[in-house]
Design a protein around this motif. Structure first.
Motif, short mmCIF file in Angstrom:
data_model
loop_
_atom_site.label_atom_id
_atom_site.label_comp_id
_atom_site.label_asym_id
_atom_site.label_seq_id
_atom_site.Cartn_x
_atom_site.Cartn_y
_atom_site.Cartn_z
N TYR A 5 37.24 44.36 -3.77
CA TYR A 5 38.09 45.54 -3.65
C TYR A 5 38.33 46.26 -4.97
O TYR A 5 39.09 47.22 -5.04
N TYR A 9 45.03 45.99 -6.05
CA TYR A 9 45.38 46.88 -4.94
C TYR A 9 46.76 47.52 -5.13
O TYR A 9 46.98 48.67 -4.82
N GLU A 298 44.97 51.39 7.17
CA GLU A 298 43.57 51.63 7.52
C GLU A 298 43.53 52.67 8.63
O GLU A 298 44.57 53.11 9.13
N LYS A 338 42.32 55.71 -0.49
CA LYS A 338 42.14 54.40 -1.12
C LYS A 338 40.80 54.34 -1.84
O LYS A 338 39.88 55.06 -1.50
N SER A 339 40.72 53.46 -2.82
CA SER A 339 39.49 53.37 -3.60
C SER A 339 38.72 52.08 -3.34
O SER A 339 37.65 51.89 -3.87
N TYR A 340 39.29 51.18 -2.50
CA TYR A 340 38.57 49.94 -2.24
C TYR A 340 37.60 50.13 -1.08
O TYR A 340 37.68 51.10 -0.33
N ASN A 341 36.69 49.20 -0.91
CA ASN A 341 35.62 49.33 0.07
C ASN A 341 35.72 48.22 1.10
O ASN A 341 35.50 47.06 0.78
N TRP A 342 36.09 48.58 2.33
CA TRP A 342 36.14 47.62 3.43
C TRP A 342 35.68 48.35 4.69
O TRP A 342 36.14 49.45 4.99
N ASP A 343 34.76 47.75 5.42
CA ASP A 343 34.17 48.37 6.60
C ASP A 343 34.42 47.50 7.82
O ASP A 343 33.87 46.39 7.92
#
Length: 453
Positions: A5, A9, A298, A338-343
């Protein structure tokens, strides 16, 4: 978790902060929704008095209530609506399941008609089936989709239930007749019963390209409102047979739209930008929402209205359902991207993130326990007539249906049978019957054990 991430956070631009996982710190419904739910579902003063329930304990046994009714203690010979809901709330549809249908492709949609006489199921393979609930669930119509891309994303019955529209990952919505059509394939011409509605508008002489995730009829049946993959809300005028307007509503996919109440003037929308927005249709031409509601961390997969023009619920990829009161909405989002990456399509939601709460959370309650992964999983209020909307229920990526008590937040039912994600489920408007549709291809019916099977 840092490698997945990026930066810490808590220090990101969204300003989200952690909180301890203690029950008393979780958001619970405010006094207004508690009171409104209790008024719909608790026995009346007369019932308390005539069943010798002097302490006014909320729960009175159905047997005592039936005896009081049969003795005509109320002088009306019947239950009040609240008394009726109190009795029926003892009989959740948690027994079963009994099969409705089974296909080799994923089932995406479950939908009872408003009166409960029809049931609609949509399968990824292209079958849209309408069942006659009162005729042993026999297939009334088996519609083969036209121009299907990947799968059905949504369906909607017209207010008079004479036709159904279905959407997929294109700007084309198809409308098909239900009534007055033969089931004999030799007598049925799909071209005659289908009509294609193109939601796209030409921009600089080029047609727009987008997919439709959510589709709803207006209350009078004259318009269709759609949530689209180009971050917009689109409205189609059925009488003029052309798009009415297309507004830039969010900063990401609009996964869900719905009406606030029967007037059809207020719309709710939810997007992958994590925001819920409220729209006044009398002002839609101004491209500005009436308000914004912040709280999900999200994207939002589905919204269901309580029907009172005030409360609605949303399912989020942050693995929560949130209850909202539009009187608490604001003019700004209070949150940057947001700048984190979650798919969510292929990754599991990190356990550490399940106990994070937005510092500007405007929701009035949060419900946890289900899983929102892989697809746009749907949630709903239970029916007004039989339960007084005392419950919230949702599909889940854990192959189950979860039922929550609106007031306590407790999980009161868990329907486990399917072998894959339950994307959608639908509670009969009058009977303790719930139908789930799963990616295992099964449409399954759940009842209370005492119900007629």
């Amino acid at each position: 978790m840092m490698s997945m991430y990026g930066s810490d956070y808590e220090e990101q631009s969204c300003g989200v902060s952690r909180f301890l996982d203690r029950k008393e710190e979780l958001l619970k419904p405010d006094s207004d929704i508690r009171q409104m739910t209790n008024l719909r579902t608790e026995p009346t003063e007369t019932m308390h008095r005539n069943t010798n329930n002097a302490n006014k304990v909320a729960s009175i046994s159905p047997l005592k209530m039936l005896l009081a009714r049969e003795a005509n203690y109320f002088g009306k010979g019947r239950f009040s609506q609240a008394d009726q809901c109190h009795v029926l709330n003892h009989y959740l549809p948690v027994d079963g399941p009994w099969p409705v249908d089974k296909m080799t492709s994923r089932a995406y949609i479950s939908q009872f008609s408003k009166n409960g006489a029809l049931f609609v199921a949509a399968f990824q393979g292209g079958h849209l089936r309408v069942y006659d609930v009162n005729n042993e669930w026999k297939v009334k119509r088996d519609i083969i989709a036209m121009d299907l891309r990947w799968t059905f994303t949504d369906t909607a019955l017209s207010p008079d239930e004479s036709c159904i529209v279905y959407a997929c990952m294109s700007p084309i919505v198809n409308i098909a007749k239900i009534e007055g059509v033969s089931l004999d394939p030799d007598e049925e011409d799909e071209e005659e019963i289908h009509e294609s509605l193109d939601f796209s508008l030409e921009v600089d002489d080029y047609p727009q390209s987008f997919g439709i995730f959510s589709i709803k009829f207006s209350t009078d049946g004259r318009e269709l409102v759609a949530g689209c993959s180009d971050d917009s809300i689109s409205v189609y005028d059925l009488e003029a047979n052309k798009p009415a307007f297309h507004i830039n509503a969010h900063s990401s996919d609009v996964n869900t739209v719905t009406f606030a109440d029967e007037t059809g003037q207020i719309l709710y929308s939810g997007s992958d930008d994590d925001l819920c927005k409220v729209w006044d249709r009398r002002c839609l031409g101004y491209d500005k929402p009436a308000g914004v509601l912040v709280g999900h961390l999200e994207g939002i997969t589905f919204i269901d209205s309580r029907g009172d023009g005030r409360y609605f619920i949303s399912n989020g990829k942050d693995q929560t359902i949130k209850l909202w009161d539009i009187r608490k909405m604001s003019n700004t989002s209070n949150c940057k991207p947001k700048s984190y990456n979650w798919d969510y399509r292929w990754m599991e939601y990190p356990d550490d993130f399940r106990q994070i709460r937005h510092p500007h959370d405007q929701s009035v309650a949060t419900y946890k326990g289900h899983s929102v992964l892989r697809t746009l999983i749907r949630c709903y209020f239970s029916p007004v007539h039989s339960t007084g909307q005392k419950y919230i229920y949702t599909g889940s990526a854990d192959s189950s249906v979860h039922i929550y008590d609106v007031v306590s937040g407790d999980e009161v039912g868990l329907l486990s049978y399917h072998e894959s994600t339950v994307r959608d489920c639908s509670w009969h408007p009058y009977y303790p019957t719930l139908v789930s549709s799963s990616w295992d291809g099964c449409i399954s019916r759940w009842e209370h054990f005492g119900s007629e099977n």
